[in-house]
Design a protein around this motif. Structure first.
Motif, short mmCIF file in Angstrom:
data_model
loop_
_atom_site.label_atom_id
_atom_site.label_comp_id
_atom_site.label_asym_id
_atom_site.label_seq_id
_atom_site.Cartn_x
_atom_site.Cartn_y
_atom_site.Cartn_z
N GLY A 179 6.39 -8.46 -11.49
CA GLY A 179 5.20 -8.99 -12.13
C GLY A 179 4.15 -9.47 -11.15
O GLY A 179 2.98 -9.62 -11.51
N ALA A 180 4.54 -9.71 -9.90
CA ALA A 180 3.59 -10.17 -8.89
C ALA A 180 2.65 -9.03 -8.48
O ALA A 180 3.07 -7.88 -8.39
CB ALA A 180 4.32 -10.70 -7.67
N MET A 181 1.40 -9.37 -8.24
CA MET A 181 0.45 -8.37 -7.77
C MET A 181 0.92 -7.78 -6.44
O MET A 181 1.51 -8.47 -5.61
CB MET A 181 -0.94 -8.98 -7.60
N ALA A 182 0.65 -6.51 -6.24
CA ALA A 182 0.96 -5.86 -4.96
C ALA A 182 0.33 -6.64 -3.82
O ALA A 182 -0.70 -7.32 -3.98
CB ALA A 182 0.45 -4.43 -4.98
N GLU A 183 0.94 -6.55 -2.64
CA GLU A 183 0.39 -7.25 -1.48
C GLU A 183 -1.01 -6.72 -1.14
O GLU A 183 -1.31 -5.54 -1.36
CB GLU A 183 1.32 -7.08 -0.28
N VAL A 184 -1.82 -7.59 -0.59
CA VAL A 184 -3.20 -7.21 -0.25
C VAL A 184 -3.21 -5.99 0.68
O VAL A 184 -4.02 -5.06 0.50
CB VAL A 184 -3.95 -8.39 0.38
N GLY A 185 -2.32 -5.96 1.65
CA GLY A 185 -2.27 -4.81 2.56
C GLY A 185 -1.99 -3.51 1.84
O GLY A 185 -2.58 -2.47 2.17
N THR A 186 -1.11 -3.55 0.85
CA THR A 186 -0.80 -2.36 0.06
C THR A 186 -2.02 -1.89 -0.72
O THR A 186 -2.33 -0.69 -0.79
CB THR A 186 0.35 -2.66 -0.92
N ILE A 187 -2.74 -2.85 -1.30
CA ILE A 187 -3.94 -2.52 -2.08
C ILE A 187 -5.00 -1.90 -1.19
O ILE A 187 -5.60 -0.87 -1.53
CB ILE A 187 -4.47 -3.79 -2.78
N VAL A 188 -5.23 -2.49 -0.04
CA VAL A 188 -6.25 -1.98 0.88
C VAL A 188 -5.87 -0.59 1.38
O VAL A 188 -6.72 0.30 1.48
CB VAL A 188 -6.47 -2.96 2.04
N ASP A 189 -4.59 -0.38 1.66
CA ASP A 189 -4.14 0.95 2.10
C ASP A 189 -4.39 2.00 1.01
O ASP A 189 -4.76 3.15 1.32
CB ASP A 189 -2.65 0.93 2.46
N LYS A 190 -4.20 1.62 -0.24
CA LYS A 190 -4.44 2.56 -1.34
C LYS A 190 -5.93 2.89 -1.45
O LYS A 190 -6.29 4.05 -1.69
CB LYS A 190 -3.93 1.98 -2.65
N VAL A 191 -6.77 1.89 -1.28
CA VAL A 191 -8.21 2.14 -1.29
C VAL A 191 -8.58 3.10 -0.16
O VAL A 191 -9.35 4.05 -0.35
CB VAL A 191 -9.00 0.83 -1.16
N LYS A 192 -8.02 2.89 1.03
CA LYS A 192 -8.28 3.79 2.16
C LYS A 192 -7.83 5.21 1.84
O LYS A 192 -8.52 6.18 2.18
CB LYS A 192 -7.56 3.29 3.42
N GLU A 193 -6.67 5.33 1.19
CA GLU A 193 -6.15 6.65 0.82
C GLU A 193 -7.11 7.36 -0.14
O GLU A 193 -7.41 8.55 0.02
CB GLU A 193 -4.79 6.48 0.16
N VAL A 194 -7.61 6.62 -1.12
CA VAL A 194 -8.56 7.20 -2.08
C VAL A 194 -9.87 7.55 -1.38
O VAL A 194 -10.48 8.59 -1.66
CB VAL A 194 -8.79 6.24 -3.25
N LEU A 195 -10.31 6.70 -0.45
CA LEU A 195 -11.51 7.00 0.31
C LEU A 195 -11.37 8.29 1.10
O LEU A 195 -12.28 9.12 1.15
CB LEU A 195 -11.83 5.85 1.27
N PHE A 196 -10.21 8.48 1.74
CA PHE A 196 -9.95 9.68 2.51
C PHE A 196 -9.98 10.91 1.60
O PHE A 196 -10.59 11.93 1.92
CB PHE A 196 -8.61 9.58 3.22
N TRP A 197 -9.33 10.77 0.43
CA TRP A 197 -9.33 11.88 -0.52
C TRP A 197 -10.73 12.18 -1.00
O TRP A 197 -11.14 13.34 -1.10
CB TRP A 197 -8.43 11.51 -1.71
N HIS A 198 -11.50 11.13 -1.27
CA HIS A 198 -12.85 11.30 -1.77
C HIS A 198 -13.71 12.00 -0.71
O HIS A 198 -14.45 12.92 -1.01
CB HIS A 198 -13.47 9.94 -2.11
N GLY A 199 -13.57 11.55 0.54
CA GLY A 199 -14.35 12.17 1.61
C GLY A 199 -14.00 13.62 1.82
O GLY A 199 -14.86 14.47 2.02
#
Length: 204
Positions: A179-199
């Protein structure tokens, strides 16, 4: 429209940063908003704005958020007559990616049901599903394990939204489990992954 000058959607240069709109709801995990925003701003070429629910404000200080912060009052103060901007539409147009972190049980239920009774849920309801929307569930373990939660999360995934799964840990309330939110590092890594895919997709 001069009244829209304060809205990030008002500026649209030909070459601009990738724009991330962070939504924050009334979970204790909203305590991590300052750290999350700070880590996102460390990503080169990223511009960030935040949309908050009223209850989320209980868990952080606006002075600790170094980007534009929008709440319900801004929507109504901005619109006075027909020619004025509609903030939830402007924000949907402005953002390239939306990240809802944390997404509490209440707002999860609203989004799954199509309810849009505040600025954040209006942005989500108006969201262009061709653009990525990431959500990070966060709630008490008993709430997470309720049968309705899996159904609601499944609906959001069916809409095309991307889940960043919650994790198991000892919660602030003292309970222990998922139930705890994912760690901030995990969230930021996912955003980077989506950014890479988007680019990559933009170049192809």
């Amino acid at each position: 429209m001069e009244s829209s000058a304060s809205c990030p959607a008002a500026a649209a240069p030909l070459e601009r940063p990738f724009r991330v709109l962070v939504g924050v709801t009334g979970s204790v995990a909203a305590l991590k908003l300052p750290l999350l925003v700070s880590r996102l701003l460390d990503i080169p070429g990223l511009e960030v704005a935040v949309v908050t629910t009223e209850r989320a404000k209980h868990f952080y200080s606006p002075q600790d958020i170094p980007v534009t912060l929008y709440s319900d009052a801004d929507e109504w103060e901005m619109w006075k007559c027909r020619s004025d901007p509609v903030l939830h539409i402007d924000l949907r147009r402005w953002a390239d990616l939306m990240l809802v972190a944390p997404l509490d049980a209440n707002t999860l239920g609203k989004v799954a049901s199509g309810i849009c009774d505040n600025l954040l849920t209006c942005v989500i309801r108006a969201w262009d599903c061709r653009k990525p929307l990431l959500f990070c569930p966060a709630m008490n373990t008993a709430m997470w394990e309720h049968p309705i939660t899996a159904q609601q999360v499944g609906l959001l995934r069916a809409f095309g939204y991307m889940e960043i799964p919650c994790v198991a840990k000892k919660l602030v309330c003292g309970d222990e489990g998922l139930g705890a939110m994912a760690e901030v590092g995990t969230i930021v890594d996912k955003v980077k992954e989506v950014l890479f895919w988007h680019g990559s997709s933009q170049r192809s």
